[in-house]
Scaffold this motif. Structure first.
Motif, PDB file in Angstrom:
ATOM      1  N   PRO A  81     -21.582 -33.886  -3.896  1.00  0.00           N
ATOM      2  CA  PRO A  81     -21.239 -32.933  -2.842  1.00  0.00           C
ATOM      3  C   PRO A  81     -22.399 -32.091  -2.299  1.00  0.00           C
ATOM      4  O   PRO A  81     -23.573 -32.346  -2.577  1.00  0.00           O
ATOM      5  N   THR A  82     -22.017 -31.035  -1.581  1.00  0.00           N
ATOM      6  CA  THR A  82     -22.946 -30.225  -0.791  1.00  0.00           C
ATOM      7  C   THR A  82     -24.078 -29.580  -1.599  1.00  0.00           C
ATOM      8  O   THR A  82     -25.243 -29.788  -1.309  1.00  0.00           O
ATOM      9  N   LEU A  83     -23.707 -28.746  -2.585  1.00  0.00           N
ATOM     10  CA  LEU A  83     -24.717 -27.848  -3.158  1.00  0.00           C
ATOM     11  C   LEU A  83     -25.866 -28.577  -3.831  1.00  0.00           C
ATOM     12  O   LEU A  83     -27.027 -28.224  -3.642  1.00  0.00           O
ATOM     13  N   CYS A  84     -25.550 -29.603  -4.622  1.00  0.00           N
ATOM     14  CA  CYS A  84     -26.635 -30.312  -5.314  1.00  0.00           C
ATOM     15  C   CYS A  84     -27.519 -31.041  -4.304  1.00  0.00           C
ATOM     16  O   CYS A  84     -28.734 -31.167  -4.511  1.00  0.00           O
ATOM     17  N   ASN A  85     -26.935 -31.494  -3.201  1.00  0.00           N
ATOM     18  CA  ASN A  85     -27.748 -32.159  -2.181  1.00  0.00           C
ATOM     19  C   ASN A  85     -28.619 -31.180  -1.417  1.00  0.00           C
ATOM     20  O   ASN A  85     -29.796 -31.443  -1.179  1.00  0.00           O
ATOM     21  N   ARG A  86     -28.047 -30.042  -1.044  1.00  0.00           N
ATOM     22  CA  ARG A  86     -28.869 -29.038  -0.348  1.00  0.00           C
ATOM     23  C   ARG A  86     -29.991 -28.529  -1.259  1.00  0.00           C
ATOM     24  O   ARG A  86     -31.079 -28.196  -0.791  1.00  0.00           O
ATOM     25  N   THR A 139     -52.267 -19.194  -0.922  1.00  0.00           N
ATOM     26  CA  THR A 139     -53.491 -18.564  -0.433  1.00  0.00           C
ATOM     27  C   THR A 139     -54.260 -19.617   0.368  1.00  0.00           C
ATOM     28  O   THR A 139     -54.631 -20.636  -0.213  1.00  0.00           O
ATOM     29  N   PRO A 140     -54.482 -19.413   1.661  1.00  0.00           N
ATOM     30  CA  PRO A 140     -53.979 -18.292   2.457  1.00  0.00           C
ATOM     31  C   PRO A 140     -52.450 -18.361   2.565  1.00  0.00           C
ATOM     32  O   PRO A 140     -51.869 -19.433   2.483  1.00  0.00           O
ATOM     33  N   LYS A 141     -51.858 -17.182   2.783  1.00  0.00           N
ATOM     34  CA  LYS A 141     -50.413 -17.050   2.826  1.00  0.00           C
ATOM     35  C   LYS A 141     -49.812 -17.887   3.968  1.00  0.00           C
ATOM     36  O   LYS A 141     -50.362 -17.930   5.065  1.00  0.00           O
ATOM     37  N   ARG A 142     -48.720 -18.537   3.669  1.00  0.00           N
ATOM     38  CA  ARG A 142     -47.983 -19.285   4.683  1.00  0.00           C
ATOM     39  C   ARG A 142     -46.643 -18.607   4.914  1.00  0.00           C
ATOM     40  O   ARG A 142     -46.191 -17.823   4.072  1.00  0.00           O
ATOM     41  N   THR A 143     -46.004 -18.915   6.028  1.00  0.00           N
ATOM     42  CA  THR A 143     -44.737 -18.239   6.336  1.00  0.00           C
ATOM     43  C   THR A 143     -43.590 -19.246   6.370  1.00  0.00           C
ATOM     44  O   THR A 143     -43.772 -20.377   6.818  1.00  0.00           O
ATOM     45  N   ALA A 144     -42.429 -18.805   5.894  1.00  0.00           N
ATOM     46  CA  ALA A 144     -41.239 -19.657   5.885  1.00  0.00           C
ATOM     47  C   ALA A 144     -40.006 -18.777   5.984  1.00  0.00           C
ATOM     48  O   ALA A 144     -40.007 -17.644   5.507  1.00  0.00           O
ATOM     49  N   LYS A 145     -38.976 -19.299   6.613  1.00  0.00           N
ATOM     50  CA  LYS A 145     -37.716 -18.550   6.743  1.00  0.00           C
ATOM     51  C   LYS A 145     -36.514 -19.480   6.687  1.00  0.00           C
ATOM     52  O   LYS A 145     -36.567 -20.611   7.173  1.00  0.00           O
ATOM     53  N   VAL A 146     -35.445 -18.966   6.091  1.00  0.00           N
ATOM     54  CA  VAL A 146     -34.134 -19.599   6.200  1.00  0.00           C
ATOM     55  C   VAL A 146     -33.378 -18.830   7.284  1.00  0.00           C
ATOM     56  O   VAL A 146     -33.170 -17.624   7.146  1.00  0.00           O
ATOM     57  N   TYR A 147     -33.014 -19.522   8.347  1.00  0.00           N
ATOM     58  CA  TYR A 147     -32.222 -18.888   9.410  1.00  0.00           C
ATOM     59  C   TYR A 147     -30.770 -19.295   9.215  1.00  0.00           C
ATOM     60  O   TYR A 147     -30.406 -20.449   9.483  1.00  0.00           O
ATOM     61  N   TYR A 148     -29.945 -18.371   8.714  1.00  0.00           N
ATOM     62  CA  TYR A 148     -28.516 -18.666   8.667  1.00  0.00           C
ATOM     63  C   TYR A 148     -27.873 -18.191   9.956  1.00  0.00           C
ATOM     64  O   TYR A 148     -28.477 -17.426  10.722  1.00  0.00           O
ATOM     65  N   TYR A 149     -26.629 -18.641  10.208  1.00  0.00           N
ATOM     66  CA  TYR A 149     -26.053 -18.415  11.536  1.00  0.00           C
ATOM     67  C   TYR A 149     -25.829 -16.925  11.828  1.00  0.00           C
ATOM     68  O   TYR A 149     -26.304 -16.393  12.821  1.00  0.00           O
ATOM     69  N   ASP A 150     -25.058 -16.282  10.954  1.00  0.00           N
ATOM     70  CA  ASP A 150     -24.846 -14.842  11.083  1.00  0.00           C
ATOM     71  C   ASP A 150     -24.430 -14.290   9.723  1.00  0.00           C
ATOM     72  O   ASP A 150     -24.353 -15.050   8.753  1.00  0.00           O
ATOM     73  N   GLU A 151     -24.170 -13.002   9.653  1.00  0.00           N
ATOM     74  CA  GLU A 151     -23.862 -12.392   8.354  1.00  0.00           C
ATOM     75  C   GLU A 151     -22.524 -12.902   7.800  1.00  0.00           C
ATOM     76  O   GLU A 151     -22.310 -12.877   6.596  1.00  0.00           O
ATOM     77  N   HIS A 152     -21.626 -13.337   8.678  1.00  0.00           N
ATOM     78  CA  HIS A 152     -20.342 -13.857   8.208  1.00  0.00           C
ATOM     79  C   HIS A 152     -20.488 -15.255   7.605  1.00  0.00           C
ATOM     80  O   HIS A 152     -19.716 -15.654   6.748  1.00  0.00           O
ATOM     81  N   SER A 153     -21.436 -16.000   8.080  1.00  0.00           N
ATOM     82  CA  SER A 153     -21.631 -17.377   7.604  1.00  0.00           C
ATOM     83  C   SER A 153     -22.653 -17.414   6.475  1.00  0.00           C
ATOM     84  O   SER A 153     -22.471 -18.100   5.467  1.00  0.00           O
ATOM     85  N   SER A 154     -23.722 -16.686   6.660  1.00  0.00           N
ATOM     86  CA  SER A 154     -24.769 -16.487   5.644  1.00  0.00           C
ATOM     87  C   SER A 154     -25.360 -17.802   5.144  1.00  0.00           C
ATOM     88  O   SER A 154     -25.181 -18.860   5.741  1.00  0.00           O
ATOM     89  N   SER A 155     -26.080 -17.698   4.029  1.00  0.00           N
ATOM     90  CA  SER A 155     -26.732 -18.882   3.469  1.00  0.00           C
ATOM     91  C   SER A 155     -25.796 -19.531   2.464  1.00  0.00           C
ATOM     92  O   SER A 155     -25.170 -18.849   1.656  1.00  0.00           O
ATOM     93  N   LEU A 156     -25.719 -20.856   2.521  1.00  0.00           N
ATOM     94  CA  LEU A 156     -24.714 -21.538   1.712  1.00  0.00           C
ATOM     95  C   LEU A 156     -25.077 -21.595   0.248  1.00  0.00           C
ATOM     96  O   LEU A 156     -24.235 -21.574  -0.616  1.00  0.00           O
ATOM     97  N   GLU A 157     -26.313 -21.699  -0.076  1.00  0.00           N
ATOM     98  CA  GLU A 157     -26.645 -22.014  -1.455  1.00  0.00           C
ATOM     99  C   GLU A 157     -27.567 -21.023  -2.135  1.00  0.00           C
ATOM    100  O   GLU A 157     -27.413 -20.744  -3.318  1.00  0.00           O
ATOM    101  N   VAL A 158     -28.537 -20.505  -1.418  1.00  0.00           N
ATOM    102  CA  VAL A 158     -29.610 -19.786  -2.079  1.00  0.00           C
ATOM    103  C   VAL A 158     -29.339 -18.277  -2.134  1.00  0.00           C
ATOM    104  O   VAL A 158     -30.194 -17.474  -1.784  1.00  0.00           O
TER     105      VAL A 158
END
Lengths: 406, 75
Positions: free
Chosen positions: A142-147, A181-200
C-alpha cells in the motif's frame, strides 16, 4: 554527461492508479509504449475470462476502494502459480476485487482503463515528453511503505500502513539536502493544512521549515524561488477550505480523476509559464502504487533492501526480503530538455530496458545535487537514475504545450 | 508557429462529497499525526518538570504560547 542547465527537480506523486489503467491505451497510437493490446484478461469467479476494456469512469466505479495491502496484491500477482520466486501471472485482480463486494459484474471494473481522450493532461504530457515503460512501485503493497521509498530510499522494513517512524540509519532526502555543504534546499509542498503531508508527520513536527503549501508552490514558481528539490503532494480529501469546496485531486479511488488532471496541469503550467524556471527545471510525475487496479506487466526482481518483513506482517504466510518490486505505475519526465515523444524502454526490452522505482527519486536527487553519498539503503544505491534522459538541446517554446483550463 | 494548447475540462458538478467514508490512507494519516503530537506532549511534560529558572520558564512559556495559538486556529 548530466545536463547542467537544470537547477530544480520537482516530483509530483499522485495516488493509486496503474500504468495500464491510465496510459495503457496509448499503445495503439505508439507501439513502443508497453500498454494494452486489448486481449489481456483475468478470470472471474464465475469462470469467465474478463478482457480489459476502455470503460474506466472518473468516479463511482471503484467503490469500495480496491484492496492493495500486501496479501491482496500477492493474490493479484500470483493467482494460479506457486507464488514467488515464480514470474507473476497477473491473473488475480478480478478475483481479489470480487472479495470486497462479492458482486461478479462489479469485480470486472478492475480491468477497465481510460481511453486517451478522457485524460488529455496525462496523455498529452506522455506524447510531448518522456514516458517510462518500466517505473514500478517499490513494494507490492500500500501507500505508506511505497511513499517512504520516495522520501528515504527504503521503508525500513515496513510493508503496510502502520504508523511509520524514521528509525535510521538513513536520512530523508530533505534532511540530506539541508545538511549538505554547501547547503542545498528542499521542500515538501502539501496541498493545504487540511490535507497536509501524508507520511512524514515526524519530519513535519521536527523540521517544519521543510514544508509549505501548494499555494506557496505556485507563488515560488511565479517568483522563481523554488528550492533545488520540491516534492508536491496532492489534496487527499474533499473538504471545505477558506475559499470554499476543495475537491480531492489525488486520483485515489473513488476521488474524481478529472480533479487530478486539473491539478497535474496546474503544476505543469506553474513551471511552464516562468521562462527562466521552465528552462532550468525537470518535473517527474508518478503514482505511489497501482491501488489494486490491473496492469499486465509482471514486476521484476530487484536487489534486496537489507530488511526482512515477517510472515505476520506480510499476511501471506511468508516473509518478504524487499527483493522484488510492486505493480507498475505511470511515470512521466517533463522538461524542455526532454526530446518529444521519448519512450524509456522497460523490462520488456531485454537489451535496452531499464527499471525504475521510487528509490530512483532520492537516488537521482542525491546524485545530481550532492554527488557521492554513502549512507543510503542498498535499494537506493542500486536504483536507476533519470537525469541522463535529458538531452543537450532545449526544445523551442512553440514545441512545448500549455494547458488551457475550461 | 504558436504554442500548442491542450484543453483541460472542468470536473463535473456533484463530485464533492465530504461524507465519503474515510479511506485507509487518511485513517493512517490521522493516527500518525495523533501519535506525533502525543510524543510531543510527553516531551513537553518532561521539559516542564525540569524548569528551575525564570529564563527557562520564559522559554517554555513562549513555546507553549505558540503551540496554544496554533491549536486554537485563530492566529
Amino acid at each position: 554527461m548530466p545536463n547542467n542547465n537544470i537547477k530544480h527537480i520537482v516530483v509530483l506523486m499522485m495516488e493509486n492508479r496503474s500504468f495500464d489503467h491510465m496510459l495503457g491505451a496509448l499503445k495503439r497510437e505508439d507501439p513502443r509504449i508497453n500498454g494494452l493490446s486489448g486481449d489481456e484478461s483475468n478470470p472471474d469467479t464465475a469462470g469467465a475470462e474478463i478482457k480489459v476494456q476502455p470503460r474506466a469512469k472518473f468516479q463511482g466505479q471503484l467503490d469500495p476502494d480496491p484492496d492493495h495491502h500486501f496479501a491482496g496484491v500477492n493474490l493479484q500477482l500470483y493467482h494460479g502459480t506457486n507464488g514467488p520466486p515464480e514470474t507473476p501471472s497477473m491473473k488475480g485482480f478480478v478475483l481479489d476485487y470480487f472479495k470486497q463486494r462479492r458482486d461478479v459484474k462489479h469485480s470486472h471494473n478492475i480491468m477497465y482503463y481510460f481511453p486517451p481522450e478522457k485524460l488529455p493532461v496525462l496523455t498529452g504530457l506522455a506524447r510531448s515528453y518522456a514516458v517510462f515503460n518500466g517505473w514500478f512501485s517499490s513494494i507490492p503493497g500500500p501507500t505508506l511503505c511505497n511513499r517512504a521509498f520516495s522520501h528515504y530510499g527504503t521503508s525500513f522494513g515496513q510493508v503496510g500502513m502502520d504508523v511509520f517512524y524514521w528509525r535510521g540509519p538513513y536520512l530523508s532526502i530533505y534532511e540530506r539536502m539541508a545538511n549538505a555543504t554547501p547547503k542545498r534546499t528542499a521542500k515538501v509542498y502539501y496541498y493545504d493544512e487540511h490535507s497536509s503531508s501524508l507520511e512524514v508527520a515526524n519530519l513535519l513536527k521536527n523540521q517544519p521549515q521543510l514544508f509549505a503549501t501548494y499555494r506557496q508552490f505556485l507563488d515560488d514558481c511565479k517568483r522563481g524561488t523554488l528550492p533545488d528539490y520540491s516534492y508536491v503532494e496532492p489534496n487527499y480529501s474533499d473538504h471545505e477550505g477558506p475559499g470554499g469546496e476543495e475537491l480531492a485531486n489525488d486520483q485515489h479511488p473513488d476521488h474524481h480523476v478529472q480533479a487530478g488532471e486539473i491539478f497535474i496541469a496546474s503544476i505543469y503550467n506553474a513551471i511552464r509559464e516562468n521562462p527562466d524556471l521552465w528552462k532550468s527545471t525537470v518535473l517527474l510525475i508518478t503514482y505511489d502504487e497501482h491501488g489494486g487496479i490491473y496492469d499486465h506487466m509482471p514486476p521484476p526482481a530487484c536487489p534486496p533492501d537489507g530488511f526482512i518483513a515477517s510472515a505476520a506482517d506480510t499476511g501471506t504466510g511468508k516473509p518478504f526480503a524487499f527483493d522484488r518490486l510492486g505493480v507498475r505505475v505511470p511515470a512521466l519526465l517533463i522538461s524542455p530538455w526532454v526530446p518529444k515523444g521519448v519512450v524509456v524502454p522497460g523490462p520488456e526490452d531485454p537489451v535496452n530496458g531499464r527499471t525504475f522505482e521510487h528509490a530512483s527519486i532520492p537516488a537521482t536527487v542525491t546524485q545530481y545535487f550532492l554527488g557521492d553519498y554513502d549512507n543510503r539503503s542498498p535499494r537506493e544505491k542500486t536504483a536507476s537514475t533519470f537525469m541522463d534522459l535529458l538531452s543537450d538541446q532545449m526544445r523551442p517554446d512553440e514545441d512545448c504545450p500549455v494547458f488551457d483550463f475550461e | 508557429m504558436s504554442t500548442p494548447k491542450i484543453r483541460v475540462p472542468k470536473t463535473a458538478p456533484g463530485a464533492f462529497n465530504q461524507n465519503r467514508p474515510m479511506p485507509q490512507h487518511l485513517k493512517t494519516q490521522v493516527e500518525h499525526m495523533a501519535e506525533a503530537l502525543k510524543k510531543q506532549l510527553i516531551e513537553l511534560d518532561y521539559q516542564m518538570r525540569s524548569i528551575e529558572t525564570e529564563g527557562q520558564a520564559a522559554s517554555y512559556i513562549k513555546k507553549m504560547t505558540g503551540a496554544l495559538r496554533a491549536l486554537s486556529g485563530k492566529d
